[in-house]
Structure formats: C-alpha cells, structure tokens
Enzyme design. Structure first.
Site, PDB file in Angstrom:
ATOM      1  N   ARG A 116       0.861  -1.574   0.116  1.00 53.68           N
ATOM      2  CA  ARG A 116       0.132   0.355  -0.044  1.00 53.68           C
ATOM      3  C   ARG A 116       0.703   1.815  -0.382  1.00 53.68           C
ATOM      4  O   ARG A 116       1.895   1.494   0.812  1.00 53.68           O
ATOM      5  CB  ARG A 116      -0.963  -0.196   0.884  1.00 53.68           C
ATOM      6  CG  ARG A 116      -1.920  -1.375   0.827  1.00 53.68           C
ATOM      7  CD  ARG A 116      -2.796  -0.643   2.096  1.00 53.68           C
ATOM      8  NE  ARG A 116      -3.777  -2.276   2.708  1.00 53.68           N
ATOM      9  CZ  ARG A 116      -4.152  -2.674   3.644  1.00 53.68           C
ATOM     10  NH1 ARG A 116      -4.484  -1.440   4.756  1.00 53.68           N
ATOM     11  NH2 ARG A 116      -4.964  -3.519   3.375  1.00 53.68           N
ATOM     12  N   SER A 129      -8.211  -0.916   1.149  1.00 54.44           N
ATOM     13  CA  SER A 129      -8.746  -1.835   2.189  1.00 54.44           C
ATOM     14  C   SER A 129      -9.626  -0.687   2.500  1.00 54.44           C
ATOM     15  O   SER A 129     -10.541   0.008   2.019  1.00 54.44           O
ATOM     16  CB  SER A 129      -7.980  -2.185   3.124  1.00 54.44           C
ATOM     17  OG  SER A 129      -9.336  -2.463   4.118  1.00 54.44           O
ATOM     18  N   HIS A 130      -9.698  -0.149   4.268  1.00 55.19           N
ATOM     19  CA  HIS A 130     -10.253   0.895   5.045  1.00 55.19           C
ATOM     20  C   HIS A 130      -9.617   2.369   4.642  1.00 55.19           C
ATOM     21  O   HIS A 130      -9.855   3.431   4.900  1.00 55.19           O
ATOM     22  CB  HIS A 130     -10.419   0.606   6.019  1.00 55.19           C
ATOM     23  CG  HIS A 130      -9.113   0.124   6.464  1.00 55.19           C
ATOM     24  ND1 HIS A 130      -8.757  -0.903   6.308  1.00 55.19           N
ATOM     25  CD2 HIS A 130      -8.404   0.728   7.636  1.00 55.19           C
ATOM     26  CE1 HIS A 130      -7.326  -0.872   7.028  1.00 55.19           C
ATOM     27  NE2 HIS A 130      -7.091   0.529   7.766  1.00 55.19           N
ATOM     28  N   ASP A 135     -16.250  -1.701   4.023  1.00 54.43           N
ATOM     29  CA  ASP A 135     -15.042  -0.897   4.091  1.00 54.43           C
ATOM     30  C   ASP A 135     -14.883  -0.739   2.248  1.00 54.43           C
ATOM     31  O   ASP A 135     -15.725  -1.435   1.758  1.00 54.43           O
ATOM     32  CB  ASP A 135     -13.436  -1.342   4.680  1.00 54.43           C
ATOM     33  CG  ASP A 135     -13.221  -2.410   4.443  1.00 54.43           C
ATOM     34  OD1 ASP A 135     -14.151  -3.249   4.277  1.00 54.43           O
ATOM     35  OD2 ASP A 135     -12.205  -2.981   4.553  1.00 54.43           O
ATOM     36  N   ASP A 191     -12.830  -2.339   0.465  1.00 51.64           N
ATOM     37  CA  ASP A 191     -13.501  -3.792  -0.389  1.00 51.64           C
ATOM     38  C   ASP A 191     -14.133  -4.985   0.268  1.00 51.64           C
ATOM     39  O   ASP A 191     -13.787  -5.876   0.054  1.00 51.64           O
ATOM     40  CB  ASP A 191     -11.235  -4.366  -0.666  1.00 51.64           C
ATOM     41  CG  ASP A 191     -11.114  -4.625   1.194  1.00 51.64           C
ATOM     42  OD1 ASP A 191     -11.651  -4.616   2.125  1.00 51.64           O
ATOM     43  OD2 ASP A 191     -10.262  -5.270   1.101  1.00 51.64           O
ATOM     44  N   ASP A 250     -13.962  -6.344   3.181  1.00 55.10           N
ATOM     45  CA  ASP A 250     -13.796  -7.193   4.253  1.00 55.10           C
ATOM     46  C   ASP A 250     -14.090  -6.199   5.683  1.00 55.10           C
ATOM     47  O   ASP A 250     -13.959  -7.672   6.447  1.00 55.10           O
ATOM     48  CB  ASP A 250     -12.319  -7.895   3.888  1.00 55.10           C
ATOM     49  CG  ASP A 250     -11.259  -6.918   4.054  1.00 55.10           C
ATOM     50  OD1 ASP A 250     -11.962  -5.653   4.299  1.00 55.10           O
ATOM     51  OD2 ASP A 250     -10.092  -7.037   3.866  1.00 55.10           O
ATOM     52  N   ARG A 251     -14.545  -5.531   5.654  1.00 58.28           N
ATOM     53  CA  ARG A 251     -15.280  -4.794   7.197  1.00 58.28           C
ATOM     54  C   ARG A 251     -16.122  -4.632   7.608  1.00 58.28           C
ATOM     55  O   ARG A 251     -16.612  -4.494   7.064  1.00 58.28           O
ATOM     56  CB  ARG A 251     -14.283  -3.899   7.722  1.00 58.28           C
ATOM     57  CG  ARG A 251     -12.510  -4.786   8.018  1.00 58.28           C
ATOM     58  CD  ARG A 251     -11.419  -3.301   7.901  1.00 58.28           C
ATOM     59  NE  ARG A 251      -9.937  -3.616   7.246  1.00 58.28           N
ATOM     60  CZ  ARG A 251      -9.299  -3.569   8.519  1.00 58.28           C
ATOM     61  NH1 ARG A 251      -9.556  -2.237   9.807  1.00 58.28           N
ATOM     62  NH2 ARG A 251      -8.014  -3.556   7.930  1.00 58.28           N
ATOM     63  N   LYS A 301     -11.810 -12.446   5.717  1.00 62.13           N
ATOM     64  CA  LYS A 301     -12.600 -11.207   6.712  1.00 62.13           C
ATOM     65  C   LYS A 301     -13.523 -11.180   5.874  1.00 62.13           C
ATOM     66  O   LYS A 301     -13.943 -10.761   4.220  1.00 62.13           O
ATOM     67  CB  LYS A 301     -12.111 -10.339   7.679  1.00 62.13           C
ATOM     68  CG  LYS A 301     -11.418  -9.361   6.585  1.00 62.13           C
ATOM     69  CD  LYS A 301     -10.883  -8.345   8.393  1.00 62.13           C
ATOM     70  CE  LYS A 301      -9.434  -7.876   7.492  1.00 62.13           C
ATOM     71  NZ  LYS A 301      -8.938  -8.062   7.156  1.00 62.13           N
TER      72      LYS A 301
END
Length: 541
Positions: free
Chosen positions: A20, A111-112, A275, A277, A279-280, A374
């Site tokens: 990232r 992600s987030h 989030d 992508d 997964d949260r 997740k």
C-alpha cells in the site's frame, strides 16, 4: 509481448495485506509493473496458470487492471477471470479463486484507506486457497523487488471489461464475470434467507452504509433485492473512485452518519457499515454499538442458528489484540480457541487444517471458512440470521450475551501519522522495559506478565516474532501496543485496552470510563502522549 528493462524501486515490501502506497506512487513509471512481475517470479512464473483479478474501484483501479492483464498475457498465463468493470470485493475475489480452483489472484485495494489520486492504492496476491499470501511468499516477493531487472508486458488496446463474457489477449483467455452473482449464491447456502425475509416483511428496518465503496452492489442485490428490504435501505451504494470523499473505514468515527441515524429518534432496527474492499463490518442497533470483539463472540455463540453452521464449529480464532470475549464462549462450548498475530493470513492455515470455522479481529473483521478473507457482508447476514431466529433486538442480544459470559470492556486508540522514528523509538524503549515490569503495581493493578508476542503456527511450525507488546495484569486486564502495517504516511500506533467485568450491575458503563485505569496505566508505562506530543488518539473504537 516485449521485455522492459527496469531497476529495483525502494520500499516495495508487502505488509499484512499487500503493498500500500499513495496512488501517485503506484502511477510512477515501472512501479506497479515491478511489483506484479515480482509476484509472478516469486510464484514460479505465470505460464499456464489461471488467476482472478479485481479490486474495490478506487482511483487507478481500472488502469492497474489493464496493466495486470497485459503482464499476465506476456508472462504466459492461460486464463484470467476478472470482475466486470475490474470490480470485486476482497471476499468475493477469494470465493472466485476457490470456486474456480485458480492459481491465485491479484486484488487491487487499500482496504479501509481513503481513495483518490492524492490518497491510497494497494495490491496484494492471494494464493490458491483464496487467502492472503503467507509470510514466506511475501518475503520472496520483497526480495525479488530488490533485484528485478526486467518485466514482461504485451502491447495491446484496453480490454473491454464492461461487458460480461469471454475475450482473449493473445493466447490468454479472459472471462469477465458479474462480481456479485457467485458470491450472493454462496450466501444463500449459508444463511436462512426465508427467515430473514419474513423478519423484514414483518417491519424490521435496516440501514446499511456502503460508504461509496465496493459492497454497495452486493448489499443492494442481497439485502434489498433478495431479502426484500425497502429500497434505500442501502445508502452510499455506488462505488466511487474517491469514495465520494468518505473515509471508507466502518467505525464510529468515520461512519458518523450511520451512527447519528442509529442514535436518532426514529432509528432502524439494525445498522451496519462496510469498508473500501468489503472485508470489514460495523454492527450497530438503536443506541447500541457492538464492538468487533463482542461481535465475534456473539457470532461464535450463535452460529449454529444459521443453516450453513448447524453442525457446530470446529473451533474459533482471534487475533492477539482482539478481546478474550470469544475465548470465554469457546471455553463454555468446549471449542478450541486460537490466538494469532494480526493478519488474516494466519487464520488461513488454521481453516485449511480444519481447526477453526470462525475467525475475527478487533479491527472490524469477521469471517468463516466459507472463504479465506474476512467478510463484511457475511457478518451482516449472520447477524440478521441470528436476529431472525432469536426474535430479539440487538441490545437484547448483547445484554443476554453479557449475562451469560460477562463483559470484556474493550477499546482501541489509534495515533495516526506519527513520525516514524518517534514511533519506532517508543516501541523499542518499551520493549527494553518489559523484563522489569512483572510485579510492579501501576494504577492500583499489579503486572503479572509483559512480553513481545511471538506466534508459533501449530500447522506449519513457522514462527512470527515481534507481533505486539503485551502488558497483562493479575486481574486479566491488559493493554497491547503495536505499529500498524496498513497506513501509507508515517506510522500508526495502536493501543488496545481490555478489562473483564463479571458483575451485571456494571455492564452498562461507558467503555472509556470502565477502562480508565488501564488507559492511565498504559500512559504511565509507555508515555504515548508525552512521546508523540498528542493530546489523545485520532480514532477511538
């Protein structure tokens, strides 16, 4: 196909969830290409292999997908399955890897983290089991980035990823698939949609905030179309390259619009957010916020109510910083419970070895062995299934759970974008103090143990050191300090705080008040505010 001469670029070390950086860094000449070639080289080449490609739709997602496809073709890949529009949630990508028995996948996401030309981008490789690359592989990838001298790429027009169907790039077949269909079908095998539909038809109201990120299409198809929730139950449902200016991190700080709604006078019965992508997840009820640690424990205690889990759980796993609430459930149910470092890849080994069924992290990630990531939408559906069967509200579920197992008061304090040298020095100095801490009394509590967590994987025997500093008191209260591997600017220092309460008369305290003594002890020992010059954390969850 041609070969491009290049040279190593510093800093391409994958973290817990891939590489990232700021988007403009990835847009530099050779940057993305060097990393993708290093991935292919580190897995024994791409020749003859099949991959899944997709991402969360953030800025540069579409351009990166075209580069990956041209490089896969040049490296001899036989087949690439790509989400329509180059879109795939991370759990949906994991499912496609497993469903199609591919050789892995390249997932584009940070992600987030915020998205946009001036924000963050990321990419990671997931293996044939659908899970994030193991540490051994990420180490090989990083080593390869430090010696790479060339990469292979095909000159070609952009592939039309807007239309579902098959096409080709040279000798490589490309299959463009609907990003939602296969994932939604999997969810129908795991949960009792009929019971959830009946609950919704009886007036149960839902608010799902997709935060202009990837889960919008998934939530609209499943929650509104298949489960019958009212149109508009999913808000911010269109994925946007900059997430509409939102920070797609589902916690009370960044999902404040959802929190205002759920704490308002006409709150829906159930609220959730996901989030960037997918997964949260964050779970809330009217005037009640469910901490991720509590959510994992509730799901573990009630998973048998969902049709995909009626035979019970093989075991439960949590990341080390996550509260021990799930441990208490596992103990009462006679289930194995594993403690791992932060990072979903550690759960993958346990699931592949059939040791655990349910896993979770305090960082708003929960999932099961249906994929190897997740899964935010899965967690929301599991909660809806439990509510439909038990016919209780979110607050009633939580109160009943605490009455049965006690309440693990828990919070995480994030100090973001700290000067890296300052953060590293703080952790180094704290690590040096550890041998002298046991036996000391701080804020009225005596320290029982203090260590730098080392994980011994029971499946493959690998050892992961320096996974977080733990200070545990003689009443099982504790705090944990670690540096996060998900940021792109400076260092993020996370302070995790936990205290067990067994007296029902004290179950309704504000978590920050209940943890005040642990917060004071952590500051006295580690001196985070004093060392960083901060008045307090940037984010509290």
């Amino acid at each position: 196909m041609h070969t491009v001469t290049t040279r190593p670029i510093e800093g391409q070390k994958p973290g817990t969830s891939g590489l990232r950086k700021k988007t403009r860094v990835f847009m530099q000449p050779h940057y993305l290409e060097n990393f993708v070639q290093s991935v292919f080289d580190s897995i024994g080449g791409a020749a003859g292999k099949t991959f899944v490609v997709g991402g969360d739709g953030r800025f540069f997602n579409d351009r990166a997908a075209q580069v990956i496809l041209r490089m896969a073709a040049a490296n001899g890949a036989a087949h690439v399955i790509v989400g329509q529009g180059a879109l795939l949630s991370t759990p949906a990508a994991s499912h496609l890897i497993r469903l199609n028995k591919t050789d892995g996948g390249l997932i584009m996401s940070a992600s987030h983290n915020p998205g946009g030309e001036d924000e963050d981008f990321g990419i990671k490789f997931n293996g044939p089991n659908g899970g994030p690359a193991a540490e051994g592989l990420t180490d090989r990838i990083f080593a390869r980035t430090k010696e790479i001298a060339e990469y292979k790429i095909t000159d070609a027009q952009d592939i039309d990823l807007s239309r579902i169907g098959e096409t080709a790039l040279g000798d490589m077949k490309i299959t463009v698939v609907d990003p939602v269909t296969d994932y939604a079908a999997l969810m129908e095998t795991l949960f009792d949609f009929d019971k959830i539909r009946a609950m919704i038809a009886d007036g149960f109201r839902i608010r799902f905030d997709a935060m202009n990120a990837i889960t919008g299409p998934y939530a609209i198809e499943i929650i509104e179309n298949r489960l019958g929730a009212a149109e508009g139950s999913v808000v911010h449902g269109t994925p946007l390259p900059d997430f509409g200016g939102m920070h797609p991190d589902p916690n009370p700080t960044w999902a404040h619009e959802l929190m205002d709604t759920m704490n308002g006078p006409d709150a829906p019965d159930f609220g959730a957010a996901s989030d960037g992508d997918g997964d949260r997840n964050m779970i809330v009820g009217p005037n009640v916020y469910v901490s991720p640690s509590d959510s994992l424990a509730v799901l573990a205690a009630n998973a048998h109510l969902a049709k995909g889990y009626t035979e019970g759980l093989a075991g439960v796993a949590r990341s080390m910083p996550t509260s021990a609430a799930a441990d208490r459930v596992a103990q009462k149910m006679g289930l194995p419970c594993y403690e791992t470092p932060t990072g979903w890849k550690f759960f993958g080994n346990l699931m592949d070895d059939n040791r655990v069924t349910l896993c979770g992290e305090e960082s708003f990630g929960t999932g099961s062995n249906h994929v190897r990531e997740k899964d935010g939408v899965w967690a929301v559906l599991m909660w809806l299934n439990i509510l439909a069967v038990r016919k209780m509200s979110v607050v009633e579920i939580m109160q009943d759970h605490w009455q049965t197992y006690g309440r693990n008061y828990y919070s995480r304090h994030d100090y973001e974008a700290i000067e890296t040298d300052t953060a590293n020095a703080l952790v180094t100095d704290l690590r040096a103090k550890l041998p002298d801490l046991p036996g000391q009394t701080i804020q009225g509590r005596t320290i029982a143990t203090a260590d730098d967590y080392t994980y011994h994987d029971p499946v493959d025997g690998s050892v992961s050191e320096h996974q977080g500093i733990r200070v545990i008191f003689d009443d099982a209260a504790r705090f944990v300090i670690r540096l996060s591997g998900t940021g792109t600017s400076g260092a993020t220092l996370r302070l995790y705080l936990e205290s067990l309460e067994l007296d029902p008369a004290n179950f309704d305290r504000d978590p920050q008040d209940a943890l005040a003594g642990i917060i004071g002890a952590a500051e006295e020992i580690a001196g985070i505010k004093a060392r960083t010059g901060r008045d307090g954390p940037d984010v509290t969850t």
